[in-house]
Design a protein around this motif. Structure first.
Motif, PDB file in Angstrom:
ATOM      1  N   THR A  15      60.117  87.074 -33.857  1.00 29.60           N
ATOM      2  CA  THR A  15      59.165  87.083 -33.241  1.00 29.60           C
ATOM      3  C   THR A  15      58.689  88.606 -34.280  1.00 29.60           C
ATOM      4  OG1 THR A  15      60.032  88.066 -31.416  1.00 29.60           O
ATOM      5  CG2 THR A  15      58.325  85.819 -31.298  1.00 29.60           C
ATOM      6  N   ASP A  16      59.795  89.002 -34.383  1.00 27.59           N
ATOM      7  CA  ASP A  16      60.042  90.225 -34.682  1.00 27.59           C
ATOM      8  C   ASP A  16      61.327  90.642 -36.124  1.00 27.59           C
ATOM      9  OD1 ASP A  16      61.661  93.015 -34.579  1.00 27.59           O
ATOM     10  OD2 ASP A  16      59.188  93.872 -33.775  1.00 27.59           O
ATOM     11  N   ARG A  17      61.395  91.305 -36.951  1.00 25.53           N
ATOM     12  CA  ARG A  17      62.515  91.367 -37.992  1.00 25.53           C
ATOM     13  C   ARG A  17      63.541  91.295 -37.942  1.00 25.53           C
ATOM     14  NH1 ARG A  17      63.149  95.136 -41.598  1.00 25.53           N
ATOM     15  NH2 ARG A  17      64.375  95.146 -43.537  1.00 25.53           N
ATOM     16  N   SER A  18      63.697  92.620 -36.503  1.00 27.06           N
ATOM     17  CA  SER A  18      64.575  92.669 -36.333  1.00 27.06           C
ATOM     18  C   SER A  18      65.935  91.743 -36.101  1.00 27.06           C
ATOM     19  CB  SER A  18      64.627  94.257 -34.888  1.00 27.06           C
ATOM     20  OG  SER A  18      64.087  93.599 -33.812  1.00 27.06           O
ATOM     21  N   GLN A  19      65.282  90.303 -35.382  1.00 27.43           N
ATOM     22  CA  GLN A  19      66.037  89.275 -35.140  1.00 27.43           C
ATOM     23  C   GLN A  19      66.396  89.442 -36.136  1.00 27.43           C
ATOM     24  OE1 GLN A  19      62.319  88.382 -33.433  1.00 27.43           O
ATOM     25  NE2 GLN A  19      63.026  86.394 -32.243  1.00 27.43           N
ATOM     26  N   LEU A  20      66.271  89.299 -37.382  1.00 32.17           N
ATOM     27  CA  LEU A  20      66.658  88.725 -38.786  1.00 32.17           C
ATOM     28  C   LEU A  20      68.294  89.277 -39.056  1.00 32.17           C
ATOM     29  CD1 LEU A  20      63.789  88.223 -41.138  1.00 32.17           C
ATOM     30  CD2 LEU A  20      64.099  86.975 -39.982  1.00 32.17           C
ATOM     31  N   ILE A  21      68.238  90.382 -38.491  1.00 29.84           N
ATOM     32  CA  ILE A  21      68.651  91.939 -38.633  1.00 29.84           C
ATOM     33  C   ILE A  21      70.038  91.356 -38.023  1.00 29.84           C
ATOM     34  CG2 ILE A  21      69.563  94.408 -38.931  1.00 29.84           C
ATOM     35  CD1 ILE A  21      66.871  94.606 -40.187  1.00 29.84           C
ATOM     36  N   GLU A  22      69.649  91.014 -36.353  1.00 31.49           N
ATOM     37  CA  GLU A  22      70.808  90.791 -35.322  1.00 31.49           C
ATOM     38  C   GLU A  22      71.542  90.088 -35.667  1.00 31.49           C
ATOM     39  OE1 GLU A  22      67.660  90.797 -32.480  1.00 31.49           O
ATOM     40  OE2 GLU A  22      67.288  93.378 -32.380  1.00 31.49           O
ATOM     41  N   SER A  23      70.914  88.709 -36.287  1.00 29.04           N
ATOM     42  CA  SER A  23      71.120  87.404 -37.217  1.00 29.04           C
ATOM     43  C   SER A  23      72.637  87.763 -37.297  1.00 29.04           C
ATOM     44  CB  SER A  23      70.421  86.367 -37.302  1.00 29.04           C
ATOM     45  OG  SER A  23      70.421  87.759 -38.732  1.00 29.04           O
ATOM     46  N   PHE A  24      72.796  88.670 -38.143  1.00 27.98           N
ATOM     47  CA  PHE A  24      74.410  88.924 -38.992  1.00 27.98           C
ATOM     48  C   PHE A  24      75.339  90.327 -37.909  1.00 27.98           C
ATOM     49  CE2 PHE A  24      70.828  89.403 -42.191  1.00 27.98           C
ATOM     50  CZ  PHE A  24      71.680  88.302 -43.169  1.00 27.98           C
ATOM     51  N   TRP A 303      65.733  80.401 -39.998  1.00 38.51           N
ATOM     52  CA  TRP A 303      66.333  81.831 -41.038  1.00 38.51           C
ATOM     53  C   TRP A 303      67.555  81.251 -41.985  1.00 38.51           C
ATOM     54  CZ3 TRP A 303      65.380  85.608 -44.083  1.00 38.51           C
ATOM     55  CH2 TRP A 303      66.558  86.956 -43.613  1.00 38.51           C
ATOM     56  N   ASN A 304      68.240  80.476 -40.886  1.00 40.01           N
ATOM     57  CA  ASN A 304      69.843  80.262 -40.708  1.00 40.01           C
ATOM     58  C   ASN A 304      69.756  79.069 -41.794  1.00 40.01           C
ATOM     59  OD1 ASN A 304      71.562  82.106 -38.965  1.00 40.01           O
ATOM     60  ND2 ASN A 304      70.620  80.608 -37.659  1.00 40.01           N
ATOM     61  N   ASP A 305      69.116  78.094 -42.270  1.00 40.09           N
ATOM     62  CA  ASP A 305      68.852  77.161 -43.364  1.00 40.09           C
ATOM     63  C   ASP A 305      68.380  78.119 -44.383  1.00 40.09           C
ATOM     64  OD1 ASP A 305      69.092  75.442 -42.266  1.00 40.09           O
ATOM     65  OD2 ASP A 305      66.986  74.719 -41.867  1.00 40.09           O
ATOM     66  N   HIS A 306      67.559  78.750 -44.736  1.00 37.81           N
ATOM     67  CA  HIS A 306      67.580  79.823 -45.406  1.00 37.81           C
ATOM     68  C   HIS A 306      68.470  81.146 -46.099  1.00 37.81           C
ATOM     69  CE1 HIS A 306      64.660  82.031 -47.984  1.00 37.81           C
ATOM     70  NE2 HIS A 306      64.475  83.592 -48.203  1.00 37.81           N
ATOM     71  N   LEU A 307      69.143  81.601 -45.565  1.00 36.22           N
ATOM     72  CA  LEU A 307      70.152  81.934 -45.850  1.00 36.22           C
ATOM     73  C   LEU A 307      71.161  81.142 -46.837  1.00 36.22           C
ATOM     74  CD1 LEU A 307      70.981  84.280 -42.486  1.00 36.22           C
ATOM     75  CD2 LEU A 307      69.779  84.909 -44.990  1.00 36.22           C
TER      76      LEU A 307
END
Length: 457
Positions: A15-24, A303-307
């Motif tokens: 729901t928020d772009r910050s989640q993508l960064i937090e995944s790292f 997101w993980n699939d895309h990475l």
């Protein structure tokens, strides 16, 4: 490539772009929890006539997977087909044309890593002997044309096979005709990740040179020492390369997330099916505007699939992947993680390695990467000289890092011995591909099929 464990469960909606960064950031681990994950691929061939077996044929890839369940491996299915195996030693998976991969478990030390590789090879050879199958340690099929190779029943590969010719001329070769060794390593913080990423990316050409092992295409020398590495130069420029932004001030999780968002998509996995999203934008997906799934938002699984569909020389997920090496024999499977663990898992070694490369310009780094597939250790380095001139020093730094780790086996040996195959290459001045070319021009008398006797496991 990595393999998705096929389930119908999905992570939380983004729901928020910050989640993508937090995944790292979730990948950060204290030093005492740093682990080593080694992946290695091998070609499978029929010992009867050297053909690459299909999935369905008697004694083929499906039977090989089934046979390994005798050793406790659990089958993973997609569309009613066993396409992977899971077990205490990690995951066994299939590349597009049946290349056989072990993605090893996260282990504490190189002694465990080498024992894991030995167990795996013992198991596949035991099953292969029953089925009339052999296994080849090279970076590229030495004799097979694309048309000679089977396709595995995996949905994501069908999408990629359709898309690859739209964006490059060699992507199908990457998928069908190559094998690699790779190591996955941890980081403690964003700054630690950035420094390891930079050292790994700058010295990746050295790993490519030392492991160069793909000099033949369709039974003849191809003019390269690592044709596998050259293939990446014309696979898909939107998802490959040296990533200049990694060396810029301020590089961190957010900048890599921005890069990954700009990598065109391949697919979305839903309810057991891979949906073709090739060429579409993950940024649109974040806004619910993905034409393949209108109105739907992505999950962290998406997101993980895309990475996993970005293919730079070093790749970030919740760990760092070192991706520059050709496939090779058993000793070099252990040597690759030894090189990178030695350089990246000790602060003194990491600092020394960074001091070697920090003043190289981006143009110099690109030039070195582009020269290595043909020249290997003879590639010119920034400041003058050749890559071979610093290879020994880099191995010395790695050895010091491994010695400082002080991970001992039952005989009291540390991990530095796993570098010995690379020491031999530096001492002789010939990378594996050059040794093979000498044999091709000499005792093999131009018969590249002799390579099966030389490089089988």
């Amino acid at each position: 490539m990595t393999t998705k464990t096929v389930t119908d469960t999905h992570a939380a909606v983004i729901t928020d772009r910050s989640q993508l960064i937090e995944s790292f950031a979730r990948g950060e681990k204290p030093r005492d929890r740093w682990r080593i994950g080694t992946e290695h691929e091998k070609f499978v061939y029929s010992t009867r006539d050297l053909h690459a077996p299909s999935y369905d044929e008697p004694g083929g890839i499906r039977d090989l997977l089934t046979g390994l369940t005798e050793f406790g491996w659990r089958p993973i299915e997609e569309g009613g087909n066993v396409i992977a195996l899971a077990g205490p030693d990690g995951t066994i998976s299939l590349e597009p044309a049946g290349q056989f991969e072990l993605s090893g478990a996260p282990l504490d030390n190189l002694h465990q890593t080498c024992a894991e590789a030995a167990r795996h090879l013992e198991q596949v050879k035991a099953v292969g002997d029953k089925l009339g199958l052999g296994f080849l340690g090279l970076g590229m099929w030495p004799d097979k044309a694309r048309a000679d190779l089977p396709l595995m029943p995996k949905g994501r590969y069908q999408i990629m096979l359709r898309h690859m010719p739209r964006v490059g001329t060699l992507g199908l070769d990457m998928m069908l005709r190559t094998c690699t060794i790779q190591v996955n390593l941890d980081y403690s913080s964003e700054a630690d990740m950035a420094k390891k990423f930079r050292v790994g990316l700058a010295l990746q050409p050295l790993a490519t040179a030392l492991f160069a092992n793909s000099p033949f295409t369709e039974r003849k020398p191809n003019g390269f020492l690592s044709f596998r590495s050259h293939i990446w130069s014309d696979t898909d420029p939107a998802r490959t390369g040296m990533l200049p932004f990694v060396f810029e001030d301020g590089f961190g999780y957010e900048r890599y997330a921005d890069y990954a968002l700009d990598v065109p998509m391949y697919f979305v996995y839903r309810d057991g099916t891979y949906i073709d999203a090739a060429g579409l934008s993950f940024r649109d997906f974040l806004e619910g505007k993905l034409s393949a799934l209108p109105g739907e938002l992505p999950t962290l699984d998406d997101w993980n699939d895309h990475l996993s569909t970005a293919f730079p020389e070093v790749r970030l997920k919740t760990f760092l992947e070192m991706r520059g090496a050709d496939g090779g024999p058993w000793g070099r499977i252990c040597a690759l993680p030894a090189l990178w663990v030695g350089l990246l898992y000790d602060d003194g070694a990491l600092d020394a390695a960074w001091d070697m490369v920090k003043d190289w310009s981006m143009e110099e780094r690109e030039a070195l990467r582009n020269a290595v597939p043909k020249l290997a250790l003879d590639a010119p380095i920034p400041g003058g000289g050749k890559l071979r001139d610093i290879a020994g020093e880099v191995l010395d730094i790695a050895a010091a890092g491994l010695s400082a780790r002080a991970r001992l086996n039952s005989s009291g040996d540390n991990e530095t011995g796993f570098l010995e195959p690379l020491r031999d290459i530096v001492r002789t001045g010939k990378v594996p591909a050059q040794v093979l070319l000498d044999k091709y021009a000499g005792p093999w008398d131009g018969n590249v099929c002799k390579i099966y006797e030389e490089t089988r496991f």
